[in-house]
Motif scaffolding. Structure first.
Motif, PDB file in Angstrom:
ATOM      1  N   GLU A   1       0.994  -1.212   0.182  1.00 46.57           N
ATOM      2  CA  GLU A   1      -0.023   0.324  -0.443  1.00 46.57           C
ATOM      3  C   GLU A   1       0.851   1.251  -0.181  1.00 46.57           C
ATOM      4  OE1 GLU A   1       0.317  -1.106   4.577  1.00 46.57           O
ATOM      5  OE2 GLU A   1       0.128  -2.404   2.735  1.00 46.57           O
ATOM      6  N   ILE A   2       2.744   1.011  -0.180  1.00 49.10           N
ATOM      7  CA  ILE A   2       3.021   2.784   0.293  1.00 49.10           C
ATOM      8  C   ILE A   2       4.066   2.618  -1.540  1.00 49.10           C
ATOM      9  CG2 ILE A   2       4.925   3.774   1.031  1.00 49.10           C
ATOM     10  CD1 ILE A   2       3.915   2.154   3.491  1.00 49.10           C
ATOM     11  N   GLY A   3       4.105   3.500  -2.034  1.00 48.11           N
ATOM     12  CA  GLY A   3       5.201   3.632  -3.397  1.00 48.11           C
ATOM     13  C   GLY A   3       5.000   4.916  -3.472  1.00 48.11           C
ATOM     14  N   THR A   4       6.611   4.855  -3.874  1.00 45.53           N
ATOM     15  CA  THR A   4       7.440   5.522  -4.386  1.00 45.53           C
ATOM     16  C   THR A   4       7.533   6.632  -5.125  1.00 45.53           C
ATOM     17  OG1 THR A   4       9.128   4.376  -5.683  1.00 45.53           O
ATOM     18  CG2 THR A   4      10.020   4.394  -3.292  1.00 45.53           C
ATOM     19  N   ARG A   5       8.111   7.958  -5.067  1.00 50.28           N
ATOM     20  CA  ARG A   5       7.614   9.063  -5.775  1.00 50.28           C
ATOM     21  C   ARG A   5       9.149   9.957  -6.294  1.00 50.28           C
ATOM     22  NH1 ARG A   5       2.348  10.333  -5.488  1.00 50.28           N
ATOM     23  NH2 ARG A   5       2.540  12.136  -7.144  1.00 50.28           N
ATOM     24  N   GLU A   6       8.741  10.466  -7.545  1.00 51.83           N
ATOM     25  CA  GLU A   6       9.705  11.523  -7.301  1.00 51.83           C
ATOM     26  C   GLU A   6       8.879  12.932  -6.467  1.00 51.83           C
ATOM     27  OE1 GLU A   6      11.226  11.268 -11.448  1.00 51.83           O
ATOM     28  OE2 GLU A   6      12.672   9.155 -10.866  1.00 51.83           O
ATOM     29  N   LEU A   7       8.490  13.666  -7.334  1.00 50.34           N
ATOM     30  CA  LEU A   7       7.723  15.007  -6.911  1.00 50.34           C
ATOM     31  C   LEU A   7       6.405  14.461  -6.392  1.00 50.34           C
ATOM     32  CD1 LEU A   7       8.750  16.453 -10.390  1.00 50.34           C
ATOM     33  CD2 LEU A   7       9.830  17.145  -8.601  1.00 50.34           C
ATOM     34  N   MET A   8       5.819  15.445  -5.659  1.00 52.90           N
ATOM     35  CA  MET A   8       4.983  15.846  -5.206  1.00 52.90           C
ATOM     36  C   MET A   8       3.840  16.531  -6.407  1.00 52.90           C
ATOM     37  SD  MET A   8       5.372  14.141  -2.288  1.00 52.90           S
ATOM     38  CE  MET A   8       4.522  14.850  -0.916  1.00 52.90           C
ATOM     39  N   ALA A   9       2.244  15.996  -6.140  1.00 49.32           N
ATOM     40  CA  ALA A   9       0.769  16.606  -6.917  1.00 49.32           C
ATOM     41  C   ALA A   9       0.309  17.844  -5.614  1.00 49.32           C
ATOM     42  CB  ALA A   9      -0.091  15.500  -6.935  1.00 49.32           C
ATOM     43  N   GLY A  10       0.408  18.986  -5.956  1.00 51.54           N
ATOM     44  CA  GLY A  10       0.082  19.850  -4.390  1.00 51.54           C
ATOM     45  C   GLY A  10      -1.585  19.189  -4.654  1.00 51.54           C
ATOM     46  N   TRP A  11      -2.316  18.886  -5.242  1.00 49.81           N
ATOM     47  CA  TRP A  11      -3.472  18.423  -4.730  1.00 49.81           C
ATOM     48  C   TRP A  11      -3.688  17.838  -3.611  1.00 49.81           C
ATOM     49  CZ3 TRP A  11      -3.550  13.091  -6.051  1.00 49.81           C
ATOM     50  CH2 TRP A  11      -2.970  13.312  -6.874  1.00 49.81           C
ATOM     51  N   GLY A  12      -2.348  16.472  -3.209  1.00 51.10           N
ATOM     52  CA  GLY A  12      -3.148  15.994  -2.192  1.00 51.10           C
ATOM     53  C   GLY A  12      -1.647  15.356  -1.687  1.00 51.10           C
ATOM     54  N   MET A  13      -0.312  15.933  -1.052  1.00 51.92           N
ATOM     55  CA  MET A  13       0.748  16.174  -0.361  1.00 51.92           C
ATOM     56  C   MET A  13       0.843  16.857   0.927  1.00 51.92           C
ATOM     57  SD  MET A  13       2.643  19.947  -2.563  1.00 51.92           S
ATOM     58  CE  MET A  13       3.031  21.128  -2.103  1.00 51.92           C
ATOM     59  N   THR A  14       1.716  16.495   1.322  1.00 50.34           N
ATOM     60  CA  THR A  14       1.874  16.525   3.303  1.00 50.34           C
ATOM     61  C   THR A  14       3.043  16.070   3.059  1.00 50.34           C
ATOM     62  OG1 THR A  14       1.559  13.558   3.672  1.00 50.34           O
ATOM     63  CG2 THR A  14      -0.333  15.776   3.449  1.00 50.34           C
ATOM     64  N   PHE A  15       3.713  16.967   4.262  1.00 50.23           N
ATOM     65  CA  PHE A  15       5.525  16.581   4.431  1.00 50.23           C
ATOM     66  C   PHE A  15       4.955  16.900   5.657  1.00 50.23           C
ATOM     67  CE2 PHE A  15       4.881  19.412   0.241  1.00 50.23           C
ATOM     68  CZ  PHE A  15       6.840  18.090  -0.033  1.00 50.23           C
ATOM     69  N   ARG A  16       6.583  16.594   6.471  1.00 48.90           N
ATOM     70  CA  ARG A  16       6.648  16.732   7.959  1.00 48.90           C
ATOM     71  C   ARG A  16       6.594  17.990   7.995  1.00 48.90           C
ATOM     72  NH1 ARG A  16       8.073  12.327  10.904  1.00 48.90           N
ATOM     73  NH2 ARG A  16       8.293  10.453   9.799  1.00 48.90           N
ATOM     74  N   ARG A  17       6.653  18.639   9.722  1.00 48.71           N
ATOM     75  CA  ARG A  17       7.249  19.621   9.897  1.00 48.71           C
ATOM     76  C   ARG A  17       8.300  20.130   9.924  1.00 48.71           C
ATOM     77  NH1 ARG A  17       4.028  23.302  14.894  1.00 48.71           N
ATOM     78  NH2 ARG A  17       5.731  24.731  14.806  1.00 48.71           N
ATOM     79  N   SER A  18       9.117  19.503  10.307  1.00 53.28           N
ATOM     80  CA  SER A  18      10.592  19.827  10.033  1.00 53.28           C
ATOM     81  C   SER A  18      10.896  20.593   8.366  1.00 53.28           C
ATOM     82  CB  SER A  18      11.055  19.073  10.219  1.00 53.28           C
ATOM     83  OG  SER A  18      10.787  17.413  10.077  1.00 53.28           O
TER      84      SER A  18
END
Length: 252
Positions: A91-108
């Motif tokens: 259920e986990i995939g890797t990616r090179e970039l993020m899509a603005g409609w669904g991205m999350t990041f660590r606060r740091s």
């Protein structure tokens, strides 16, 4: 529009990463909003964008011209990070970039690599830019069970010429600021813009828009490449926001 278990699926990935090697997690786009949870289509990932609206010939041409390949890395190649055993799950995939409609990041990561505020209004490319800079610090992953449906509205955008112009000038400006090899960035960006010119010229003709707003926007951006790369980062930060506003006002 997030499905009820979207946030949970994303947070499970962060929780399985106590060492903090994951920089960000993206949701998975599906074609139907959450009020259709039992429809089989809601379980299948979908292409977000207009690609699926084209006919088979157009889709083939877009594949040949790599129409979805829109980003030139700031470094010699995309960063690579090993995937920890705890995250090697179906259920986990890797990616090179993020899509603005669904991205999350660590606060740091957000504190270390915030959105660059040099872009205004239709800030095309800001998600790829921040995602790439985040990937220098850790893995970017996709929560394949974290379903989300993003509903777009073309009426919320600027006119096609301005969208094409800014959408292709923004990456040039960001490369001048963040690239580790400006000569390589100019060379690869020039190739990308030539390829994009063919793609958007075809789009204009297919839509019978013979004023060619998308192709003219690409040409407009390409003509300003040398000017952009000749400016230093501080000079760009003073010049580019005002330039964007003038362009938007001129073609509104």
């Amino acid at each position: 529009l997030m499905y009820h278990d979207c946030a949970e699926a994303i947070l499970r990935i962060y929780e399985a990463d106590p060492d903090g090697v994951v920089a960000g997690v993206n949701a998975m786009h599906v074609p139907l909003p959450p009020d259709h949870p039992d429809d089989p289509e809601a379980l299948h990932p979908s292409i977000h964008g207009t690609t699926r609206q084209y006919g088979p010939t157009a889709r083939m041409v877009r594949r040949i011209l790599r129409a979805e390949d829109l980003f030139v890395p700031y470094d010699a190649e995309f960063p690579r990070h090993p995937l920890p055993p705890a995250l090697r799950r179906p259920e986990i995939g890797t990616r090179e970039l993020m899509a603005g409609w669904g991205m999350t990041f660590r606060r740091s990561i957000c504190e270390r690599e915030p959105f660059d505020e040099i872009m205004t209004r239709y800030a095309a490319g800001e998600d790829s830019d921040m995602g790439y800079r985040a990937s220098r610090h850790g893995l970017l992953l996709t929560a394949l069970n974290g379903r989300l449906c993003h509903l777009g509205a073309s009426g919320g955008r600027l006119n096609p010429f301005v969208v094409a112009a800014l959408g292709n000038m923004n990456p040039l400006v960001l490369h001048r600021i963040y690239s580790t090899d400006l000569e390589r960035s100019m060379r690869l960006s020039r190739r990308l813009l030539a390829r994009r010119m063919l793609i958007l010229l075809g789009k204009d003709l297919m839509q019978r828009n013979f004023t060619l707003p998308n192709a003219r926007g690409i040409l407009f951006a390409r003509q300003r490449m040398k000017e952009i790369f000749s400016k230093g980062p501080a000079e760009l930060r003073a010049w580019y926001p005002e330039f964007q506003l003038r362009l938007i006002e001129q073609y509104s």
